[in-house]
Design a protein around this motif. Structure first.
Motif, PDB file in Angstrom:
ATOM      1  N   ARG A 178       0.823  -1.210   0.000  1.00  0.00           N
ATOM      2  CA  ARG A 178       0.000   0.000   0.000  1.00  0.00           C
ATOM      3  C   ARG A 178       0.857   1.260   0.000  1.00  0.00           C
ATOM      4  O   ARG A 178       2.046   1.233   0.344  1.00  0.00           O
ATOM      5  CB  ARG A 178      -0.956   0.016   1.183  1.00  0.00           C
ATOM      6  N   SER A 179       0.225   2.352  -0.370  1.00  0.00           N
ATOM      7  CA  SER A 179       0.858   3.670  -0.394  1.00  0.00           C
ATOM      8  C   SER A 179      -0.244   4.713  -0.240  1.00  0.00           C
ATOM      9  O   SER A 179      -1.417   4.425  -0.475  1.00  0.00           O
ATOM     10  CB  SER A 179       1.626   3.879  -1.705  1.00  0.00           C
ATOM     11  N   THR A 204      -1.013 -14.888  -0.796  1.00  0.00           N
ATOM     12  CA  THR A 204      -2.143 -14.012  -1.089  1.00  0.00           C
ATOM     13  C   THR A 204      -1.665 -12.565  -1.113  1.00  0.00           C
ATOM     14  O   THR A 204      -1.025 -12.106  -0.169  1.00  0.00           O
ATOM     15  CB  THR A 204      -3.247 -14.163  -0.020  1.00  0.00           C
ATOM     16  N   LEU A 205      -1.976 -11.866  -2.197  1.00  0.00           N
ATOM     17  CA  LEU A 205      -1.622 -10.451  -2.337  1.00  0.00           C
ATOM     18  C   LEU A 205      -2.903  -9.637  -2.378  1.00  0.00           C
ATOM     19  O   LEU A 205      -3.769  -9.882  -3.221  1.00  0.00           O
ATOM     20  CB  LEU A 205      -0.830 -10.210  -3.631  1.00  0.00           C
ATOM     21  N   VAL A 206      -3.024  -8.679  -1.473  1.00  0.00           N
ATOM     22  CA  VAL A 206      -4.154  -7.753  -1.506  1.00  0.00           C
ATOM     23  C   VAL A 206      -3.572  -6.356  -1.735  1.00  0.00           C
ATOM     24  O   VAL A 206      -3.203  -5.653  -0.800  1.00  0.00           O
ATOM     25  CB  VAL A 206      -4.989  -7.815  -0.218  1.00  0.00           C
ATOM     26  N   GLN A 207      -3.451  -5.989  -2.994  1.00  0.00           N
ATOM     27  CA  GLN A 207      -2.761  -4.770  -3.411  1.00  0.00           C
ATOM     28  C   GLN A 207      -3.687  -3.575  -3.284  1.00  0.00           C
ATOM     29  O   GLN A 207      -4.754  -3.544  -3.876  1.00  0.00           O
ATOM     30  CB  GLN A 207      -2.280  -4.969  -4.855  1.00  0.00           C
ATOM     31  N   ASP A 208      -3.250  -2.581  -2.524  1.00  0.00           N
ATOM     32  CA  ASP A 208      -4.060  -1.378  -2.304  1.00  0.00           C
ATOM     33  C   ASP A 208      -3.183  -0.134  -2.424  1.00  0.00           C
ATOM     34  O   ASP A 208      -3.152   0.717  -1.532  1.00  0.00           O
ATOM     35  CB  ASP A 208      -4.723  -1.458  -0.922  1.00  0.00           C
ATOM     36  N   TRP A 209      -2.460  -0.043  -3.547  1.00  0.00           N
ATOM     37  CA  TRP A 209      -1.616   1.128  -3.773  1.00  0.00           C
ATOM     38  C   TRP A 209      -2.463   2.385  -3.898  1.00  0.00           C
ATOM     39  O   TRP A 209      -3.627   2.335  -4.286  1.00  0.00           O
ATOM     40  CB  TRP A 209      -0.796   0.953  -5.053  1.00  0.00           C
ATOM     41  N   ALA A 215       2.723   0.690 -10.145  1.00  0.00           N
ATOM     42  CA  ALA A 215       3.251  -0.541  -9.564  1.00  0.00           C
ATOM     43  C   ALA A 215       3.477  -1.576 -10.658  1.00  0.00           C
ATOM     44  O   ALA A 215       2.552  -1.929 -11.396  1.00  0.00           O
ATOM     45  CB  ALA A 215       2.287  -1.089  -8.516  1.00  0.00           C
ATOM     46  N   ILE A 216       4.716  -2.055 -10.760  1.00  0.00           N
ATOM     47  CA  ILE A 216       5.080  -3.100 -11.715  1.00  0.00           C
ATOM     48  C   ILE A 216       5.548  -4.299 -10.899  1.00  0.00           C
ATOM     49  O   ILE A 216       6.729  -4.429 -10.557  1.00  0.00           O
ATOM     50  CB  ILE A 216       6.196  -2.630 -12.673  1.00  0.00           C
ATOM     51  N   ALA A 217       4.623  -5.166 -10.537  1.00  0.00           N
ATOM     52  CA  ALA A 217       4.962  -6.332  -9.712  1.00  0.00           C
ATOM     53  C   ALA A 217       5.393  -7.493 -10.590  1.00  0.00           C
ATOM     54  O   ALA A 217       4.838  -7.712 -11.677  1.00  0.00           O
ATOM     55  CB  ALA A 217       3.769  -6.739  -8.857  1.00  0.00           C
ATOM     56  N   GLN A 218       6.392  -8.231 -10.110  1.00  0.00           N
ATOM     57  CA  GLN A 218       6.903  -9.380 -10.844  1.00  0.00           C
ATOM     58  C   GLN A 218       7.026 -10.557  -9.877  1.00  0.00           C
ATOM     59  O   GLN A 218       7.534 -10.389  -8.763  1.00  0.00           O
ATOM     60  CB  GLN A 218       8.246  -9.042 -11.496  1.00  0.00           C
ATOM     61  N   GLN A 219       6.546 -11.712 -10.309  1.00  0.00           N
ATOM     62  CA  GLN A 219       6.441 -12.840  -9.392  1.00  0.00           C
ATOM     63  C   GLN A 219       6.831 -14.137 -10.088  1.00  0.00           C
ATOM     64  O   GLN A 219       6.498 -14.366 -11.246  1.00  0.00           O
ATOM     65  CB  GLN A 219       4.997 -12.947  -8.887  1.00  0.00           C
ATOM     66  N   ARG A 220       7.531 -15.001  -9.315  1.00  0.00           N
ATOM     67  CA  ARG A 220       7.872 -16.328  -9.829  1.00  0.00           C
ATOM     68  C   ARG A 220       7.720 -17.343  -8.709  1.00  0.00           C
ATOM     69  O   ARG A 220       8.218 -17.139  -7.601  1.00  0.00           O
ATOM     70  CB  ARG A 220       9.299 -16.361 -10.375  1.00  0.00           C
ATOM     71  N   MET A 221       7.019 -18.440  -9.022  1.00  0.00           N
ATOM     72  CA  MET A 221       6.846 -19.533  -8.075  1.00  0.00           C
ATOM     73  C   MET A 221       7.393 -20.809  -8.715  1.00  0.00           C
ATOM     74  O   MET A 221       7.097 -21.104  -9.873  1.00  0.00           O
ATOM     75  CB  MET A 221       5.370 -19.715  -7.717  1.00  0.00           C
ATOM     76  N   VAL A 222       8.195 -21.562  -7.951  1.00  0.00           N
ATOM     77  CA  VAL A 222       8.768 -22.817  -8.440  1.00  0.00           C
ATOM     78  C   VAL A 222       8.432 -23.915  -7.446  1.00  0.00           C
ATOM     79  O   VAL A 222       8.726 -23.783  -6.248  1.00  0.00           O
ATOM     80  CB  VAL A 222      10.294 -22.717  -8.614  1.00  0.00           C
ATOM     81  N   ALA A 234      -5.593  -9.765  -5.380  1.00  0.00           N
ATOM     82  CA  ALA A 234      -6.648  -8.771  -5.567  1.00  0.00           C
ATOM     83  C   ALA A 234      -5.979  -7.426  -5.816  1.00  0.00           C
ATOM     84  O   ALA A 234      -5.212  -6.941  -4.986  1.00  0.00           O
ATOM     85  CB  ALA A 234      -7.546  -8.694  -4.337  1.00  0.00           C
ATOM     86  N   GLY A 235      -6.254  -6.833  -6.967  1.00  0.00           N
ATOM     87  CA  GLY A 235      -5.689  -5.538  -7.306  1.00  0.00           C
ATOM     88  C   GLY A 235      -6.725  -4.457  -7.107  1.00  0.00           C
ATOM     89  O   GLY A 235      -7.669  -4.331  -7.900  1.00  0.00           O
ATOM     90  N   LEU A 236      -6.564  -3.662  -6.065  1.00  0.00           N
ATOM     91  CA  LEU A 236      -7.594  -2.699  -5.684  1.00  0.00           C
ATOM     92  C   LEU A 236      -7.204  -1.248  -5.955  1.00  0.00           C
ATOM     93  O   LEU A 236      -8.067  -0.375  -5.918  1.00  0.00           O
ATOM     94  CB  LEU A 236      -7.920  -2.855  -4.192  1.00  0.00           C
ATOM     95  N   GLY A 237      -5.915  -0.966  -6.168  1.00  0.00           N
ATOM     96  CA  GLY A 237      -5.504   0.433  -6.263  1.00  0.00           C
ATOM     97  C   GLY A 237      -4.478   0.668  -7.342  1.00  0.00           C
ATOM     98  O   GLY A 237      -4.195  -0.192  -8.176  1.00  0.00           O
TER      99      GLY A 237
END
Length: 254
Positions: A178-179, A204-209, A215-222, A234-237
């Motif tokens: 958040r911001s 779980t990401l609850v994005q509230d910028w 916001a440029i989010a980058q994610q990797r799961m292995v 959830a992208g809220l902002g």
């Protein structure tokens, strides 16, 4: 504030371990060569980004932590196994988790520096973050809560979360990015998850910028053999918010 250049990269990453400094040096080389993304590129088609990293700077110190909220995901999560707060790229609190600047040797799966100029910048100028390491056979029933906050006008922050869950272990993490509204800034968070054989990981990401944040989010799961990876976002902002996601199921039964 300090500019995004070679001197700044060397300065902010000087205290990292040797692998961390090597990662930053490679990222800087790529950052200096790559242009900003172009809407004619397939991955950025029709995107009017209206942002140039060269016009932004790093915060020299974390800003004031945002006040606790009485609503939202972080308020509703209840009892937790651990908490961490990262403000403007600096981890200022960690309880049950580890500031990444102190544990760079236990790295995540890695987001390639040449993915784009944002990824390269995160490698070159990212100097802190949060590490969750769950040993083999350990089941953590309560969630971990991580807050990524950005507060400084005209800056870009590069917070990083690494979740390393070993064989047969279990953990869940809630991230609250958040911001404040009305503050023009950018943030490039990296989320990296390594899940060992027969492990269970939930992110779980609850994005509230804020309404002026890019916001440029980058994610990797292995995940290895027989893993269960759970992801909710959830992208809220945000004035502009993007998530680049890669999931690698590297073993049978995942």
């Amino acid at each position: 504030m300090i500019p995004l250049n070679r001197q700044t990269s060397e300065r902010v990453t000087a205290g990292l371990s040797e692998p961390g400094r090597s990662r930053a040096a490679h990222g800087l080389e790529v950052f200096e060569k790559l242009p900003m993304p172009d809407p004619r590129e397939e991955d950025w088609r029709y995107v009017d980004l209206d942002l140039d990293l060269d016009e932004l700077a790093l915060a020299e110190a974390p800003g004031e932590q945002l006040p606790s909220r009485t609503d939202g995901a972080s308020a509703a999560v209840g009892e937790v196994a651990g908490t961490a707060v990262n403000v403007d790229g600096f981890t200022i609190h960690a309880d049950g988790l580890v500031p990444l600047r102190e544990a760079e040797e236990l790295s995540g799966p890695g987001i390639p520096a040449d993915l784009d100029r944002f990824a390269a910048a995160a490698h070159a100028f990212g100097h802190d973050g949060v590490l969750l390491h769950v040993p083999a056979g350990t089941a953590v029933r309560k969630p971990y809560l991580v807050e990524f906050q950005a507060t400084a006008e005209g800056t870009v922050a590069f917070p990083r979360l690494v979740v390393h869950v070993e064989d047969g272990a279990e953990a869940s993490v809630l991230v609250d990015p958040r911001s404040p509204d009305g503050v023009e800034l950018a943030v490039v968070p990296h989320f990296e998850v390594v899940a060992g054989t027969d492990s269970r990981v939930s992110l779980t990401l609850v994005q509230d910028w804020g309404d002026a944040t890019v916001a440029i989010a980058q994610q990797r799961m292995v995940g290895g053999r027989d893993v269960a990876l759970g992801l909710a976002e959830a992208g809220l902002g945000g004035a502009f918010a993007r998530l680049h996601l890669t999931i690698d199921l590297a073993g049978r039964g995942g």
